[in-house]
Scaffold this active site. Structure first.
Site, PDB file in Angstrom:
ATOM      1  N   SER A  11     -61.634  13.318 -15.703  1.00 47.24           N
ATOM      2  CA  SER A  11     -61.212  11.944 -15.407  1.00 47.24           C
ATOM      3  C   SER A  11     -62.318  11.232 -14.638  1.00 47.24           C
ATOM      4  O   SER A  11     -63.166  11.866 -13.996  1.00 47.24           O
ATOM      5  CB  SER A  11     -59.911  11.950 -14.611  1.00 47.24           C
ATOM      6  OG  SER A  11     -59.976  12.857 -13.533  1.00 47.24           O
ATOM      7  N   GLU A  41     -63.093   7.904 -12.028  1.00 48.44           N
ATOM      8  CA  GLU A  41     -62.458   6.959 -11.099  1.00 48.44           C
ATOM      9  C   GLU A  41     -63.308   5.699 -10.930  1.00 48.44           C
ATOM     10  O   GLU A  41     -64.523   5.771 -10.819  1.00 48.44           O
ATOM     11  CB  GLU A  41     -62.289   7.646  -9.732  1.00 48.44           C
ATOM     12  CG  GLU A  41     -61.682   6.743  -8.688  1.00 48.44           C
ATOM     13  CD  GLU A  41     -61.385   7.472  -7.384  1.00 48.44           C
ATOM     14  OE1 GLU A  41     -60.796   8.584  -7.421  1.00 48.44           O
ATOM     15  OE2 GLU A  41     -61.749   6.940  -6.328  1.00 48.44           O
ATOM     16  N   ASP A  61     -55.192   4.325   4.246  1.00 47.31           N
ATOM     17  CA  ASP A  61     -55.509   4.136   5.666  1.00 47.31           C
ATOM     18  C   ASP A  61     -55.209   2.702   6.021  1.00 47.31           C
ATOM     19  O   ASP A  61     -55.544   1.785   5.261  1.00 47.31           O
ATOM     20  CB  ASP A  61     -56.990   4.444   5.926  1.00 47.31           C
ATOM     21  CG  ASP A  61     -57.288   5.913   5.682  1.00 47.31           C
ATOM     22  OD1 ASP A  61     -56.596   6.753   6.273  1.00 47.31           O
ATOM     23  OD2 ASP A  61     -58.193   6.210   4.873  1.00 47.31           O
ATOM     24  N   PHE A  66     -70.295   7.049   4.052  1.00 43.81           N
ATOM     25  CA  PHE A  66     -69.031   7.289   3.360  1.00 43.81           C
ATOM     26  C   PHE A  66     -68.422   8.620   3.792  1.00 43.81           C
ATOM     27  O   PHE A  66     -67.233   8.725   4.052  1.00 43.81           O
ATOM     28  CB  PHE A  66     -69.379   7.362   1.870  1.00 43.81           C
ATOM     29  CG  PHE A  66     -68.393   6.716   0.989  1.00 43.81           C
ATOM     30  CD1 PHE A  66     -68.193   5.349   1.049  1.00 43.81           C
ATOM     31  CD2 PHE A  66     -67.670   7.476   0.072  1.00 43.81           C
ATOM     32  CE1 PHE A  66     -67.276   4.758   0.217  1.00 43.81           C
ATOM     33  CE2 PHE A  66     -66.757   6.882  -0.758  1.00 43.81           C
ATOM     34  CZ  PHE A  66     -66.562   5.522  -0.687  1.00 43.81           C
ATOM     35  N   HIS A 126     -63.031  15.549 -11.656  1.00 52.59           N
ATOM     36  CA  HIS A 126     -62.692  14.125 -11.495  1.00 52.59           C
ATOM     37  C   HIS A 126     -63.920  13.464 -10.852  1.00 52.59           C
ATOM     38  O   HIS A 126     -64.295  13.818  -9.731  1.00 52.59           O
ATOM     39  CB  HIS A 126     -61.470  13.987 -10.579  1.00 52.59           C
ATOM     40  CG  HIS A 126     -61.103  12.573 -10.239  1.00 52.59           C
ATOM     41  ND1 HIS A 126     -60.331  11.769 -11.058  1.00 52.59           N
ATOM     42  CD2 HIS A 126     -61.397  11.796  -9.160  1.00 52.59           C
ATOM     43  CE1 HIS A 126     -60.151  10.576 -10.490  1.00 52.59           C
ATOM     44  NE2 HIS A 126     -60.805  10.564  -9.345  1.00 52.59           N
TER      45      HIS A 126
END
Ligand SMILES: Cc1cc2nc3c(=O)[nH]c(=O)nc-3n(C[C@H](O)[C@H](O)[C@H](O)COP(=O)(O)OP(=O)(O)OC[C@H]3O[C@@H](n4cnc5c(N)ncnc54)[C@H](O)[C@@H]3O)c2cc1C
Length: 284
Positions: free
Chosen positions: A12, A14, A105, A212, A262
């Site tokens: 997959s 994203e 969040d 990040f 993913h």
């Protein structure tokens, strides 16, 4: 679109929902190119507190129109039950059958946590409201969620999501394969049998990656940090090294039983495609 057998690896990709026309055009292009790899689905993130609600919806509907399955992420923090009910209804009405269910969040400045405290409550709510209509994916943190009191507590909390009815798991990205294998072992010991698909973050730019990773609690091992810092501004070398390193990680994961991959594409084609090609993955 050729169909896959049940046992073939789950792949997959994203995306985040674009906010501008140019961003939408870019995403359409990237999605069309990645569609040639015949993934199981594309997923689209959701700004916590509903900040990207419409853009996420538009992006998943666009993807579904290309004949591929799209899984919207849905975070519950700062939401009411009615908000979530409305969103689920709009997805049902548009033939969406997969959801990535998250807590999210609380955005800075937003004070109210809303009617859901944790992702397990969202999973339970989706099941209560929609039965088995959605295949539900949840998040896991092989290197432990940054707010968790302990690894053991975090694992217990993760299991609550599985017990509430999750069908599959996507992990936070990591560069230490052992953290993933240890997590999967723990799942097996606890009788968790759903697929735990590792999240893969290509490496293209180290300052962004460091920033990040600090935010989301993904560990950059010291040796990797030092290697990346050593390249300075030499983007080409960072990308070449990142490609080798992440491809090796993926190969090790797949060779040792990971049920798929993913990719966190960041809406870019080349880094993900280069890893895919270097792994020699098939389109079947
Ligand atoms: C694959 C993936 C996709 C993501 N997509 C998005 C996105 O689209 N939008 C976005 O805003 N964020 C996204 N995130 C980030 C995610 O929202 C944050 O990491 C968030 O801090 C936790 O979300 P969660 O669903 O894992 O939360 P939870 O599973 O609720 O866990 C959050 C914390 O609370 C603890 N906890 C959980 N349940 C309980 C309980 N019942 N009692 C006490 N403590 C508990 C856990 O140990 C953990 O420390 C994504 C993360 C991943 C890995």
């Amino acid at each position: 679109m050729p169909s896959k057998t049940h046992d073939s690896p789950l792949f997959s990709f994203e995306f985040f929902p674009p906010k501008t026309e140019v961003g939408v055009e870019n995403l359409n292009f990237v999605q069309q190119q990645l569609a040639k790899l015949n993934p199981d689905f594309f997923s689209v993130t959701f700004g916590a507190g509903g900040t990207t609600r419409d853009n996420t919806f538009d992006a998943v509907v666009n993807i579904q129109k290309t004949g591929f399955s799209a899984a919207p992420h849905l975070s519950c923090v700062a939401s009411t039950q009615q908000n979530i009910r409305d969103i689920l209804k709009s997805y049902q009405d548009n033939g969406i059958s997969k959801i990535v269910a998250l807590r999210g969040d609380l955005p800075s400045g937003m004070m109210s946590a809303g009617e859901f405290r944790y992702a397990n409550e969202l999973v339970q709510f989706i099941r209560e409201e929609t039965g088995e209509q959605f295949q539900i994916h949840v998040a896991a943190y092989p290197e432990v969620h940054p707010q968790a009191a302990s690894a053991a507590e975090d694992f217990k909390n993760f299991k609550r999501k599985v017990d509430a009815g999750a069908d599959a798991v996507i992990t936070q990205y990591f560069y230490n394969a052992d953290a993933y294998f240890y997590f999967v072992d723990n799942c097996e010991k606890q009788g968790i049998e759903i697929p735990i698909v590792p999240g893969i973050m290509p490496i293209t730019n180290y300052s962004q990656l460091f920033r990040f990773s600090d935010m989301c609690g993904a560990d950059i091992p010291r040796w990797l940090r030092k290697r990346l810092e050593g390249f300075g501004d030499d983007t080409q070398s960072i990308q070449a090294f990142g490609l080798d390193m992440v491809s090796d990680l993926c190969q090790r994961l797949l060779d040792n039983g990971a049920p798929g991959l993913h990719f966190y594409t960041m809406n870019k084609l080349e880094p993900t495609l280069a890893i895919w090609e270097s792994l020699g993955l098939s389109k079947e």
